[in-house]
Design an enzyme around this catalytic site. Structure first.
Site, short mmCIF file in Angstrom:
data_model
loop_
_atom_site.label_atom_id
_atom_site.label_comp_id
_atom_site.label_asym_id
_atom_site.label_seq_id
_atom_site.Cartn_x
_atom_site.Cartn_y
_atom_site.Cartn_z
N LYS A 116 0.80 -1.23 0.00
CA LYS A 116 0.00 0.00 0.00
C LYS A 116 0.83 1.27 0.00
O LYS A 116 0.39 2.30 -0.51
CB LYS A 116 -0.96 -0.01 1.18
N GLY A 164 -8.64 -6.86 3.34
CA GLY A 164 -9.79 -7.41 4.05
C GLY A 164 -10.05 -6.74 5.39
O GLY A 164 -10.63 -7.33 6.30
N GLY A 165 -9.61 -5.48 5.50
CA GLY A 165 -9.88 -4.73 6.73
C GLY A 165 -8.97 -5.10 7.89
O GLY A 165 -9.13 -4.58 8.99
N GLU A 200 -2.35 7.44 8.31
CA GLU A 200 -3.15 8.35 7.48
C GLU A 200 -4.07 9.17 8.36
O GLU A 200 -4.49 8.71 9.43
CB GLU A 200 -4.06 7.52 6.54
N TYR A 202 -7.44 10.21 9.55
CA TYR A 202 -8.68 9.45 9.58
C TYR A 202 -9.81 10.38 9.15
O TYR A 202 -10.07 11.41 9.77
CB TYR A 202 -8.94 8.91 10.98
N LEU A 203 -10.44 10.02 8.05
CA LEU A 203 -11.55 10.84 7.56
C LEU A 203 -12.79 10.42 8.33
O LEU A 203 -13.06 9.24 8.48
CB LEU A 203 -11.74 10.64 6.06
N ARG A 291 -7.56 -6.63 -9.79
CA ARG A 291 -8.32 -7.84 -10.12
C ARG A 291 -9.78 -7.45 -10.33
O ARG A 291 -10.16 -6.30 -10.14
CB ARG A 291 -8.24 -8.82 -8.96
N ARG A 337 -24.82 -8.60 -0.87
CA ARG A 337 -24.02 -9.81 -0.65
C ARG A 337 -24.75 -10.68 0.37
O ARG A 337 -24.90 -10.29 1.54
CB ARG A 337 -22.65 -9.46 -0.10
P1 ADP Z 1 -8.37 -3.13 3.01
O1 ADP Z 1 -7.34 -3.37 1.96
O2 ADP Z 1 -8.08 -3.88 4.28
O3 ADP Z 1 -9.77 -3.31 2.53
P2 ADP Z 1 -8.56 -0.21 2.68
O4 ADP Z 1 -7.37 0.66 2.71
O5 ADP Z 1 -9.19 -0.49 1.36
O6 ADP Z 1 -8.20 -1.58 3.43
O7 ADP Z 1 -9.67 0.38 3.64
C1 ADP Z 1 -10.86 -0.33 3.91
C2 ADP Z 1 -11.87 0.56 4.60
O8 ADP Z 1 -11.32 1.11 5.82
C3 ADP Z 1 -12.31 1.77 3.81
O9 ADP Z 1 -13.34 1.47 2.88
C4 ADP Z 1 -12.77 2.69 4.93
O10 ADP Z 1 -14.04 2.26 5.40
C5 ADP Z 1 -11.75 2.43 6.03
N1 ADP Z 1 -10.60 3.37 5.94
C6 ADP Z 1 -9.40 3.14 5.35
N2 ADP Z 1 -8.60 4.24 5.40
C7 ADP Z 1 -9.29 5.19 6.05
C8 ADP Z 1 -9.03 6.57 6.42
N3 ADP Z 1 -7.87 7.17 6.13
N4 ADP Z 1 -10.02 7.25 7.07
C9 ADP Z 1 -11.20 6.65 7.36
N5 ADP Z 1 -11.50 5.38 7.04
C10 ADP Z 1 -10.58 4.65 6.40
#
Ligand code: ADP
Length: 449
Positions: A116, A164-165, A200, A202-203, A291, A337
């Site tokens: 990432k 996957g969070g 990052e 946090y939004l 993908r 889903r």
């Molecule tokens: P993964 O690869 O584990 O799915 P992501 O980077 O795609 O991780 O983030 C998954 C989810 O986590 C996002 O859709 C959002 O809900 C939350 N998230 C990730 N980064 C941020 C951020 N900087 N601020 C707020 N929420 C975030």
């Protein structure tokens, strides 16, 4: 064109690929674990090869066995679906070394986007807007404090190898940072064998908006608009729609072009998704998935295209027939889903399906590998079906979802179907007024009664 393709996956996505192959006149090879001998993808493919015992690590992730299956059957290409080996650069390299075509991007592109930090750096350099954060990895807690104090709290600590969070920890205030930093690192180490993290901003109230891109691998690329996947539980998508309820045509064209240009620039091949958080009218890149996504059918529905057939064509060296000027949106699509899980805690609920009846009619698509008498094995993801509906507009799509859910029968196991009925009753869902926290907050409120 290929004459035979091996599908290195299971469940509904394996069927999805088999269907595309069949329409292209391509022979199909299914691979399966011993737990999946009776699975629908095995029944539907022209040939099948058992590649190991039930656990994914020993079968669907078993590269030597999948390579043997290619050799035995003479498959010329492999479609990885999503999950399992779909973003495994090493697998792609092994296939390349054996002159078997991987239906997807190059190993190098997978590697860049799979990390990432590198992904974010690459996108930033290509002019894609990113979430403010640390410049690369953060190795010490002192550095974590420095970066976060500069940016201001809340911040999120994220694993560079994450997915996957997992490996993601929120620090609402300065007091939470130490705990977040060390737990993100140890979770990432355990899950991915790599403890590098970054930080990052946090939004607080963003939507999750992702752009579908498609490249020909030779410097041409298009975008196919956005999907809004804000309805999530534990960072996992539950309900997705396209177009996004808050994205207008001008915004779509602008961010779409940024994304298409970025992937054209690197010579990206095949389908990809650039994920953003969207807040205050601005896009912030979070990651790129190299993908096909689970939720790709909503894009197919509104653009009237078959992304999987295009993936196969481009991998076979044919021209990409997508042209930006020919791609236009018609109507509105929603995917839900359906998981074999028991509410309210979403506890996995494998078991035997006594009755399965798929809904039908205009604007209804059911992607599922279920059948009457099928036993859902306990070893894999709990997704058992995707119901996709399309309507002339959002209101029509919601009404169609309600109607289709009414026709759907999945007896024998608990499922998440009741969740979608409940969501359809919510004014915020009806009006499209939700963000990435909406579902978790709503579930909490329901639990409190
Ligand atoms: P993964 O690869 O584990 O799915 P992501 O980077 O795609 O991780 O983030 C998954 C989810 O986590 C996002 O859709 C959002 O809900 C939350 N998230 C990730 N980064 C941020 C951020 N900087 N601020 C707020 N929420 C975030």
């Amino acid at each position: 064109m290929f004459s035979k393709v091996l599908i290195a996956n299971r469940g509904e996505i394996a069927l999805r690929v088999i269907r595309a192959c069949r329409e292209l006149g391509i022979q199909t090879v299914a691979v399966h674990s011993t737990a999946d001998s009776d699975a629908m993808h095995v029944r539907m493919a022209d040939e099948s090869v058992c590649i190991g015992p039930p656990p994914g690590a020993l079968s669907y992730l078993n590269v030597p066995n999948i390579m043997s299956a290619c050799e035995i059957t003479g498959a010329e290409a492999v479609h990885p679906g999503y999950g399992f080996l779909s973003e495994n650069a090493q697998f792609v390299q092994v296939l390349e070394d054996h002159d078997i075509k991987f239906i997807g991007p190059t190993a190098e592109h997978i590697r860049i986007m799979g990390d990432k930090i590198t992904a974010k750096e690459t996108m930033k350099n290509l002019g894609v807007p990113c979430v403010p954060g640390s410049d690369g990895g953060v190795d010490t807690i002192e550095e974590a404090f420095e970066v976060s104090d500069d940016m201001g709290f809340p911040v999120i600590v994220k694993a560079t190898a994450g997915g996957g969070g997992r490996g993601m920890k929120l620090a609402k205030t300065r007091d939470d940072l130490e705990e977040a930093f060390f737990s993100a690192r140890s979770e990432s180490k355990a899950a991915f064998g790599n403890d590098e993290v970054y930080i990052e901003k946090y939004l607080t109230l963003p939507r999750h908006i992702e752009i579908q891109v498609f490249g020909d691998g030779r410097g041409k690329a298009v975008h196919l608009g956005e999907r809004d996947c804000s309805l999530q539980r534990r960072h996992q998508k539950v309900f997705e729609e396209a177009p996004g309820p808050v994205i207008d045509a001008k915004t779509r064209a602008r961010i779409g072009k940024v994304c298409a240009d970025a992937v054209a620039d690197i010579g990206y091949a095949g389908a990809g998704t650039i994920e953003f958080l969207y807040e205050g009218g601005e896009f912030f890149f979070i990651e790129m998935n190299t993908r096909l996504q689970v939720e790709h059918p909503v894009t197919e529905a509104i653009f009237g295209v078959d992304l999987v057939k295009q993936q196969i064509r481009v991998a076979a060296g044919e021209e990409m027939w997508f042209k930006q000027e020919n791609l236009s949106i018609k109507g509105h699509a929603i995917e839900v889903r359906i998981n074999a899980e028991k509410l309210p805690n979403f506890t996995p609920c494998p078991g035997t399906i006594s009755t399965f009846h798929a809904p039908g009619g205009l604007g209804v698509r059911m992607d599922s590998a279920l059948y009457d008498g099928y036993s859902i094995p306990p070893y894999y993801d709990s997704l058992i079906a995707k119901l996709i509906v399309t309507g002339t507009d959002r209101t029509a799509a919601l009404a169609r979802l309600n109607r289709a859910l009414g026709e759907l029968i999945v007896d024998g196991v608990d499922t998440t179907i009741p969740l979608f009925y409940a969501l359809l009753d919510e004014p915020d869902i009806q009006s499209g007024d939700y963000n990435i926290h909406w579902l978790e907050n709503w579930l909490e409120a329901q639990a409190e009664g």
